[in-house]
Design an enzyme around this catalytic site. Structure first.
Site, mmCIF file in Angstrom:
data_model
loop_
_atom_site.group_PDB
_atom_site.id
_atom_site.type_symbol
_atom_site.label_atom_id
_atom_site.label_comp_id
_atom_site.label_asym_id
_atom_site.label_seq_id
_atom_site.Cartn_x
_atom_site.Cartn_y
_atom_site.Cartn_z
ATOM 1 N N HIS A 34 0.834 -1.209 0.000
ATOM 2 C CA HIS A 34 0.000 0.000 0.000
ATOM 3 C C HIS A 34 0.860 1.247 0.000
ATOM 4 O O HIS A 34 2.048 1.191 0.316
ATOM 5 C CB HIS A 34 -0.890 0.010 1.251
ATOM 6 C CG HIS A 34 -0.099 0.110 2.513
ATOM 7 N ND1 HIS A 34 0.405 -1.005 3.161
ATOM 8 C CD2 HIS A 34 0.333 1.174 3.217
ATOM 9 C CE1 HIS A 34 1.097 -0.612 4.213
ATOM 10 N NE2 HIS A 34 1.072 0.711 4.271
ATOM 11 N N THR A 85 0.710 4.676 1.928
ATOM 12 C CA THR A 85 0.050 5.410 3.018
ATOM 13 C C THR A 85 -0.173 6.865 2.604
ATOM 14 O O THR A 85 0.736 7.506 2.077
ATOM 15 C CB THR A 85 0.939 5.393 4.280
ATOM 16 O OG1 THR A 85 1.239 4.035 4.623
ATOM 17 C CG2 THR A 85 0.248 6.076 5.454
ATOM 18 N N HIS A 135 5.145 6.555 -1.447
ATOM 19 C CA HIS A 135 5.932 5.351 -1.712
ATOM 20 C C HIS A 135 5.158 4.112 -1.271
ATOM 21 O O HIS A 135 4.172 4.211 -0.541
ATOM 22 C CB HIS A 135 7.241 5.417 -0.920
ATOM 23 C CG HIS A 135 6.990 5.308 0.554
ATOM 24 N ND1 HIS A 135 6.610 6.402 1.311
ATOM 25 C CD2 HIS A 135 6.974 4.241 1.403
ATOM 26 C CE1 HIS A 135 6.402 6.010 2.556
ATOM 27 N NE2 HIS A 135 6.613 4.695 2.649
ATOM 28 N N THR A 163 6.210 0.639 0.731
ATOM 29 C CA THR A 163 7.262 -0.123 1.417
ATOM 30 C C THR A 163 7.245 -1.556 0.904
ATOM 31 O O THR A 163 6.215 -2.230 0.961
ATOM 32 C CB THR A 163 7.025 -0.122 2.942
ATOM 33 O OG1 THR A 163 7.092 1.225 3.414
ATOM 34 C CG2 THR A 163 8.082 -0.957 3.671
HETATM 35 P P1 2AM Z 1 4.938 3.109 5.258
HETATM 36 O O1 2AM Z 1 3.810 3.915 4.731
HETATM 37 O O2 2AM Z 1 6.264 3.685 4.951
HETATM 38 O O3 2AM Z 1 4.911 1.685 4.819
HETATM 39 C C1 2AM Z 1 1.416 1.257 9.427
HETATM 40 O O4 2AM Z 1 2.494 1.381 10.286
HETATM 41 C C2 2AM Z 1 1.678 2.029 8.148
HETATM 42 O O5 2AM Z 1 1.731 3.420 8.409
HETATM 43 C C3 2AM Z 1 2.965 1.661 7.469
HETATM 44 O O6 2AM Z 1 2.658 1.482 6.135
HETATM 45 C C4 2AM Z 1 3.886 2.812 7.760
HETATM 46 O O7 2AM Z 1 4.889 3.129 6.869
HETATM 47 C C5 2AM Z 1 2.962 3.957 7.997
HETATM 48 N N1 2AM Z 1 3.455 4.810 9.075
HETATM 49 C C6 2AM Z 1 3.788 4.451 10.327
HETATM 50 N N2 2AM Z 1 4.144 5.510 11.057
HETATM 51 C C7 2AM Z 1 4.051 6.589 10.253
HETATM 52 C C8 2AM Z 1 4.294 7.984 10.414
HETATM 53 N N3 2AM Z 1 4.686 8.484 11.580
HETATM 54 N N4 2AM Z 1 4.081 8.787 9.360
HETATM 55 C C9 2AM Z 1 3.682 8.293 8.196
HETATM 56 N N5 2AM Z 1 3.447 7.001 7.960
HETATM 57 C C10 2AM Z 1 3.627 6.142 8.974
#
Ligand code: 2AM
Length: 220
Positions: free
Chosen positions: A69, A71, A151, A153
């Site tokens: 996904h 985010t 992005h 992950t």
């Molecule tokens: P990602 O988007 O880089 O993969 C659940 O933890 C999801 O939320 C993950 O996909 C994670 O990273 C994202 N995430 C976790 N903490 C975050 C933060 N402080 N800011 C933005 N995205 C975050």
């Protein structure tokens, strides 16, 4: 809107449809496999191993978890700043559950993460929080265009949280913006591979990967 009565999720984002997830995982694995064999990569192995001469199997080095996904907003069930405003945003409500096509324009690898850069369209950018780039705590990235952090992950090394992937991407983009060209290492089948120092590799895809994805949220 439909989200008004619901509690806040862990995060909102675009979730890749399952057929394309497999394809992207394969592309990413192939890239890691190839990168592993390049002399240029072996020359900088110490960035990954901490020791010269030590071998690394990149496919084992990174762990992948969960659905792929991108985010948009990390809400932390409402504890994150701006979470409620985001969930109440008109565009977020209007577009909740809709499918659009994400364009993956690059793959990147660092000693911490492997990910895909997502180039958002103007329409997709309406779902992008205003200060996502600033919140990443990469000072040089604060002036990058909105959406630069977008992005997917693809994997993290042991002990690394996925939030690091966007930080790693922003660091590379900040270097580019400062005029650091990086070292063009190789023209690969998928695109051109550039090294930015400190174990940071970027593969700019010749043909962006088009990935249909559903805008939704994850409660966990
Ligand atoms: P990602 O988007 O880089 O993969 C659940 O933890 C999801 O939320 C993950 O996909 C994670 O990273 C994202 N995430 C976790 N903490 C975050 C933060 N402080 N800011 C933005 N995205 C975050």
């Amino acid at each position: 809107g439909p989200l008004a009565e619901m509690s806040l999720p862990l995060f909102f984002g675009w979730f890749l449809l399952s057929s394309v997830q497999d394809k992207i995982r394969c592309t990413s694995m192939d890239f890691l496999k190839t990168l592993d064999t390049l002399d240029a990569f072996k020359k900088h192995l110490i960035d990954f191993t901490g020791k010269a001469e030590k071998e690394v199997d990149l496919e084992q080095y990174f762990q992948a978890k969960g659905t792929l996904h991108c985010t948009t907003k990390f809400c932390d069930y409402g504890k994150a700043e701006g979470a409620k405003d985001y969930a109440e945003n008109q565009a977020v409500n209007d577009l909740y559950g809709s499918v659009s096509e994400l364009s993956l324009s690059a793959l990147f690898v660092t000693p911490r993460t492997v990910g895909a850069r997502v180039s958002l369209t103007e329409e997709q950018l309406v779902l992008w929080p205003a200060d996502a780039e600033k919140e990443a705590d990469v000072p040089a990235a604060a002036s990058l265009p909105r959406g630069s952090r977008a992005h997917i992950t693809l994997g993290c090394s042991e002990g690394v949280e996925p939030v690091q992937t966007g930080v790693d991407l922003l660091e590379i983009l900040a270097l580019q913006q400062e005029g650091q060209q990086g070292e063009l290492v190789e023209e690969m089948e998928l695109g051109s591979l550039t090294y930015y120092g400190s174990g940071r590799w970027l593969l700019s895809l010749r043909e962006p990967i088009c990935a249909p994805a559903c805008f939704s949220s994850y409660y966990g």
